[in-house]
Design a protein around this motif. Structure first.
Motif, short mmCIF file in Angstrom:
data_model
loop_
_atom_site.label_atom_id
_atom_site.label_comp_id
_atom_site.label_asym_id
_atom_site.label_seq_id
_atom_site.Cartn_x
_atom_site.Cartn_y
_atom_site.Cartn_z
N PRO A 141 0.72 -1.31 -0.01
CA PRO A 141 0.16 0.25 0.09
C PRO A 141 0.73 1.49 -0.19
CG PRO A 141 -0.71 -1.53 1.72
CD PRO A 141 0.57 -1.99 1.04
N ILE A 142 1.93 1.31 0.88
CA ILE A 142 2.66 2.60 0.80
C ILE A 142 3.33 2.99 -0.44
CG2 ILE A 142 4.69 3.60 1.96
CD1 ILE A 142 2.32 1.33 3.68
N SER A 143 3.67 1.89 -1.12
CA SER A 143 4.47 2.13 -2.41
C SER A 143 3.27 2.74 -3.49
CB SER A 143 4.83 0.72 -2.80
OG SER A 143 5.25 0.95 -4.46
N PHE A 144 2.13 2.33 -3.32
CA PHE A 144 1.34 3.04 -4.23
C PHE A 144 0.58 4.37 -3.73
CE2 PHE A 144 0.80 -1.55 -5.74
CZ PHE A 144 0.98 -0.99 -7.08
N MET A 145 0.61 4.48 -2.35
CA MET A 145 0.36 6.03 -1.81
C MET A 145 1.10 6.76 -2.33
SD MET A 145 -0.49 5.42 1.95
CE MET A 145 -0.49 7.14 2.40
N LYS A 146 2.45 6.51 -2.82
CA LYS A 146 3.45 7.30 -3.39
C LYS A 146 2.97 7.54 -4.60
CE LYS A 146 7.39 6.01 -0.09
NZ LYS A 146 8.52 5.50 0.05
N VAL A 147 2.61 6.59 -5.39
CA VAL A 147 2.00 6.96 -6.85
C VAL A 147 0.73 7.88 -6.95
CG1 VAL A 147 1.08 5.96 -8.77
CG2 VAL A 147 2.93 4.62 -7.47
N PHE A 148 -0.20 7.89 -5.94
CA PHE A 148 -1.19 8.66 -5.77
C PHE A 148 -0.74 10.22 -5.47
CE2 PHE A 148 -3.52 4.98 -5.67
CZ PHE A 148 -5.11 5.17 -5.82
N ASN A 149 0.23 10.12 -4.67
CA ASN A 149 0.45 11.48 -4.21
C ASN A 149 1.54 11.99 -5.54
OD1 ASN A 149 1.46 13.33 -1.72
ND2 ASN A 149 3.50 13.20 -2.83
N ALA A 150 2.02 11.37 -6.25
CA ALA A 150 2.86 11.94 -7.41
C ALA A 150 1.66 12.54 -8.65
CB ALA A 150 3.75 11.14 -8.21
N ALA A 151 0.66 11.94 -8.42
CA ALA A 151 -0.48 12.31 -9.54
C ALA A 151 -1.37 13.32 -8.87
CB ALA A 151 -1.24 10.92 -9.68
N THR A 152 -1.30 13.52 -7.69
CA THR A 152 -1.74 14.85 -6.93
C THR A 152 -1.17 15.80 -7.22
OG1 THR A 152 -2.94 13.40 -5.42
CG2 THR A 152 -2.82 15.72 -5.04
N GLU A 153 0.04 15.65 -7.19
CA GLU A 153 1.20 17.02 -7.30
C GLU A 153 1.06 17.38 -8.90
OE1 GLU A 153 3.88 19.35 -5.87
OE2 GLU A 153 3.11 17.88 -4.94
N ALA A 154 0.59 16.48 -9.61
CA ALA A 154 0.70 17.09 -11.04
C ALA A 154 -0.59 17.67 -11.47
CB ALA A 154 0.92 15.76 -12.16
N VAL A 155 -1.70 17.43 -10.66
CA VAL A 155 -2.94 18.04 -11.04
C VAL A 155 -3.48 19.07 -10.03
CG1 VAL A 155 -5.35 17.39 -11.45
CG2 VAL A 155 -3.63 15.86 -12.04
N LYS A 156 -3.67 20.48 -10.61
CA LYS A 156 -3.88 21.56 -9.67
C LYS A 156 -5.63 21.40 -9.61
CE LYS A 156 -0.22 24.77 -10.56
NZ LYS A 156 0.20 25.84 -10.84
N GLN A 157 -6.07 21.77 -8.35
CA GLN A 157 -7.41 21.91 -7.91
C GLN A 157 -8.01 23.04 -8.73
OE1 GLN A 157 -8.01 21.66 -3.65
NE2 GLN A 157 -8.89 19.68 -4.13
N GLY A 158 -8.99 23.05 -9.64
CA GLY A 158 -9.48 24.17 -10.32
C GLY A 158 -8.32 25.26 -10.98
N GLY A 159 -7.35 24.63 -11.17
CA GLY A 159 -6.17 25.44 -11.93
C GLY A 159 -5.51 26.30 -10.97
N THR A 160 -5.66 26.16 -9.52
CA THR A 160 -5.01 27.03 -8.68
C THR A 160 -4.16 26.49 -7.44
OG1 THR A 160 -7.17 26.90 -7.21
CG2 THR A 160 -6.81 28.73 -8.81
N ARG A 161 -4.48 25.03 -7.09
CA ARG A 161 -3.88 24.47 -5.93
C ARG A 161 -3.85 23.04 -6.06
NH1 ARG A 161 -7.43 25.06 -0.42
NH2 ARG A 161 -9.35 23.90 -1.31
N ARG A 162 -3.03 22.49 -5.34
CA ARG A 162 -3.02 20.97 -5.24
C ARG A 162 -4.18 20.38 -4.59
NH1 ARG A 162 0.88 21.12 -9.30
NH2 ARG A 162 2.44 22.32 -8.66
N GLY A 163 -4.59 19.15 -4.87
CA GLY A 163 -5.67 18.51 -4.18
C GLY A 163 -5.31 17.87 -2.98
N ALA A 164 -6.03 17.44 -2.22
CA ALA A 164 -5.58 17.16 -0.73
C ALA A 164 -6.23 15.50 -0.79
CB ALA A 164 -6.48 17.77 0.47
N ASN A 165 -5.61 14.69 0.12
CA ASN A 165 -6.00 13.41 -0.09
C ASN A 165 -6.18 12.82 1.47
OD1 ASN A 165 -6.04 12.70 -2.75
ND2 ASN A 165 -3.88 13.17 -2.46
N MET A 166 -7.06 11.84 1.66
CA MET A 166 -6.79 11.24 2.95
C MET A 166 -6.39 9.73 2.89
SD MET A 166 -7.11 10.68 6.36
CE MET A 166 -8.07 11.67 7.22
N GLY A 167 -5.32 9.18 3.60
CA GLY A 167 -5.05 7.85 3.30
C GLY A 167 -5.33 7.20 4.60
N ILE A 168 -5.97 5.95 4.60
CA ILE A 168 -6.36 5.35 5.81
C ILE A 168 -5.98 3.81 5.60
CG2 ILE A 168 -8.19 4.29 7.16
CD1 ILE A 168 -9.73 7.01 6.88
#
Length: 769
Positions: A141-168
């Motif tokens: 799981p932790i390895s794939f969390m890093k993949v999700f994190n990298a994808a989030t880094e590449a996509v800005k929310q509404g063109g203004t900021r990074r998205g936020a995630n909860m990982g459980i």
């Protein structure tokens, strides 16, 4: 409208519609009118003859009077082309490569639209497991969390900021130890908040100091045992170090699952207050309790009649949002409308207590919290029942717990206590159910001018009691609280307490009071002083469990900053040895990086954007340089390589002058083409800033290093505390930590930690993860 200057600034920066050139197309008044008009249209879904204009006016007045505000995506997008109005989403992650990357794609669509996502990684098989289809082994799981994190880094929310995630991750997952410590480095997985999914069985094992089973999620069979108390200690230790992970009581979330036969709740939204089924979303809104008051015979009291009316209109508003919302995925549209969950909460609770003269850390404060939330819950449920009579129950009603109770409601859930971050800045009140962070603070209004901003209620009391002065307010801003100021009466000090003056136990008692009458959960940060012990953190986790909370997030003051600053004893002479004998020959070895440095950061225009250059020094001189390129691009690897080599050379004893001579004047085609630039290349820019720092530090270095840690924190002169102007896109590890530490990366002011996120009340900057 009652908007403060700061509220207008935040609205203009983040909420109001702009054209392609960034020019404002609307005023705050027009924004509220736009939102009210768009949301009121849903009335026509149920009655062709509905008086939409009347509804629109009710919604407009409620928002423009700052009595109620919906979550940020609704303010930003209602009545505009994007049209995505929800803040909270939960996506499932199936245990297959196809399922994992489908979730990543779906999350990208949600982040693009301005929403935040929650995930449970508990279905993924543990690290090292066999993958039958390929004959390989799972990366975990932790390895794939890093993949999700990298994808989030590449996509800005509404063109203004990074998205936020909860990982459980469930506490009985075989990879739980790796998960607990996966964010100890602040540069790792920094677009996630993380929480351990705690079970009742685990907490019972903690109490009895016994082992518990780890379960392989793929085979559903036991996969080993761990001592529960030792695992609990690891959770506590990691949370003490930097505030992560939080904990979520999964069995409690599912105990309150309204449609248990439809599915199990595995995760929450990024701030933890909204448990959701896979593919559910929820739209939130908050009532401003500071305005729910009236005067009665010269005394302030709660206006329950006004509060009831606001609750009814807010439930109507939030139910309408579900219909006019343009969801990022069809599946989310379907699942959300099947339960029609809404989350009505509050803000300005601390300000309400100020007006009533009730201390936050008191039994009367806790009792009032319980009474108010009970009232809002009852009125909200009544409003939902009224809507059910007009519009029908939510589609999954027949499979819900309400069927057995014989209660027909429109919405599966009605109440949620969310963090209100920028919304509370717009309303000019305290956030959510948090205590105030400071009573007075200094805000930069021009290049060099400062304005003292004071909590308006405290300001009025200071005037009425005769102890107000601008100088005193500045002193309070520096101290962060009013304890110890002899000019202020003791009864005033008892009422106007700030977050760090309130013991962790009272934070939990207040959270539990609101949770008692909240359908979903309560977003609340338990603030600890820096000197708090691990034992105190453990006690708070245990108290949260015993008092019925559904989860808890803690933050120990300065804990993330200390990860950056690494403040400790100054290394002795033996650590500064610059030569090392190997194979009979002497080699120059760079001295270790100092644990305390003073530094400057400067933005320099280069041919392909901006280069941010930081130069730090200690009592022995300049010792390190690091760079970061702005969003326009540049040559980050080359400039980083240059700064690293310069740093090693400096700590190896090479003269600064020689380094500057080697770098200065190097030319780059991108700068040559732009004659207005003052530098010829990135290395040339680095050299010029080093030169400038040499001039600034001459004669002052020894004096600077003798400053105490506290003085350095105030002046921002400790390495890592300097203002980073690169915002949340900064890739420099030291700067990245500042973005989630003590200081705002946009304006340099102290940030507030709230529900796993940070919010700057000076400029509106916010970041989760």
């Amino acid at each position: 409208m009652g908007l403060t200057e700061n509220a207008v600034k935040v609205l203009e920066k983040r909420y109001l519609a702009k054209d392609e050139n960034g020019k404002l197309l609307e005023t705050p008044d027009k924004m509220f009118r736009r939102v009210a008009s768009a949301i009121a249209q849903a009335d026509k879904f149920y009655d062709e003859n509905a008086d939409v204009k009347k509804t629109e006016q009710e919604f407009y007045e409620m928002m423009s009077n700052l009595e109620f505000l919906p979550n940020s995506p609704t303010l930003m997008n209602a009545g505009r082309p994007l049209g995505q109005l929800s803040a909270c989403f939960v996506l499932p992650i199936e245990d297959s490569m196809e399922g994992i990357f489908e979730a990543i794609k779906q999350a990208a669509m949600i982040h693009k639209s301005g929403g935040g996502t929650g995930f449970s990684f508990s279905r993924l098989r543990p690290k090292g497991s066999t993958v039958n289809s390929t004959g390989g082994v799972a990366s975990g799981p932790i390895s794939f969390m890093k993949v999700f994190n990298a994808a989030t880094e590449a996509v800005k929310q509404g063109g203004t900021r990074r998205g936020a995630n909860m990982g459980i991750l469930r506490v009985d997952h075989p990879d739980i130890i790796e998960f607990i410590t996966c964010k100890q480095e602040n540069t790792e997985i920094n677009n996630f908040n993380i929480s351990v999914g705690i079970t009742e069985k685990f907490m019972q094992a903690v109490e009895s100091d016994s082992a518990y089973d780890l379960i392989d999620p793929h085979s559903k069979k036991p996969a080993g045992k761990l001592n529960a108390r030792e695992v609990f200690k690891k959770i506590v230790d990691s949370a003490w170090q930097n505030g992560e992970p939080g904990i979520i009581f999964l069995d409690r979330l599912n105990k309150d699952n309204v449609v248990p036969e439809v599915g199990e709740i595995e995760s929450t939204n990024p701030c933890g207050e909204q448990p959701l089924l896979p593919y559910e979303s929820c739209n939130l809104g908050s009532i401003n309790l500071a305005l729910m008051v009236k005067m009665n015979e010269g005394k302030v009291e709660i206006d329950y009649e006004k509060l009831a009316g606001t609750v009814q209109k807010a439930v109507h508003f939030l139910d309408n949002v579900i219909n006019v919302n343009q969801y990022p995925l069809q599946k989310i549209d379907e699942v959300t409308k099947s339960t029609r969950k809404i989350g009505l909460g509050v803000m300005g609770f601390a300000d309400l207590l100020f007006k009533l003269g009730i201390p936050y850390n008191s039994s009367s404060g806790v009792q009032l919290a319980e009474k108010i939330m009970h009232f809002i819950s009852e009125e909200g449920r009544t409003a939902s029942m009224h809507l059910a009579e007009q519009r029908g129950t939510f589609p999954l009603f027949e499979k819900s717990i309400y069927k057995a109770l014989g209660v027909k409601v429109r919405n599966a859930t009605v109440t949620t206590i969310a963090p209100t971050g920028t919304l509370s800045i717009i309303a000019g009140v305290s956030s959510g159910v948090e205590p105030v962070f400071a009573l007075s603070y200094i805000r930069n209004v021009m290049d060099n001018d400062e304005l003292v901003e004071v909590n308006p209620i405290f300001n009025q009391v200071a005037v009425d009691e005769g102890f107000y002065s601008e100088e005193l307010m500045k002193e309070i801003a520096q101290a962060g609280h009013i304890e110890g100021f002899i000019q202020i009466p003791q009864r005033v000090k008892e009422v106007f307490v700030t977050a760090h003056e309130i013991s962790p136990e009272w934070h939990i008692k207040m959270q539990a009071a609101f949770q008692k009458y909240t359908d979903n959960a309560v977003s609340k940060t338990v603030n600890f002083k820096n000197e708090a012990t691990r034992e105190e953190v453990a006690q708070v986790f245990e108290l949260a469990y015993k008092t019925g909370c559904k989860g808890v997030t803690i933050y120990r003051d300065g804990s993330r900053d200390l990860q950056v600053l690494n403040i400790g004893k100054v290394k002795g002479k033996e650590d500064n040895e610059q030569e090392e004998k190997q194979d009979g020959e002497y080699h120059i070895m760079p001295r270790p990086r100092p644990e305390i440095t003073t530094g400057f950061t400067e933005k320099v225009g280069i041919g392909c954007g901006n280069l941010y250059i930081t130069v730090n020094y200690d009592q022995q001189g300049i010792c390190e340089v690091f760079t970061n390129t702005g969003r326009a691009g540049g040559c980050p690897s080359q400039s980083e390589a240059t700064s690293r080599l310069v740093s090693i050379a400096l700590r190896s004893g090479m003269e600064v002058k020689a380094i500057v001579e080697q770098l200065k004047g190097i030319r780059c085609p991108s700068t040559i083409r732009q004659r207005e630039l003052k530098v010829t290349s990135c290395p040339d820019a680095i050299a010029r800033v080093i030169e400038k720092v040499v001039k600034l530090q001459n004669g002052n270095a020894n004096k600077e290093v003798q400053l105490t840690t506290e003085e350095k924190k105030k002046t921002g002169s400790v390495s890592g505390d300097a203002v980073c102007t690169v915002s949340d896109s900064c890739s420099n590890p030291e700067h990245q930590s500042v973005a989630v530490g003590k200081y705002c990366p946009d304006c340099g002011k102290i940030v507030e930690h709230e529900g796993g996120c940070v919010i700057c009340r000076n400029c509106g900057y916010s970041k989760c993860g």
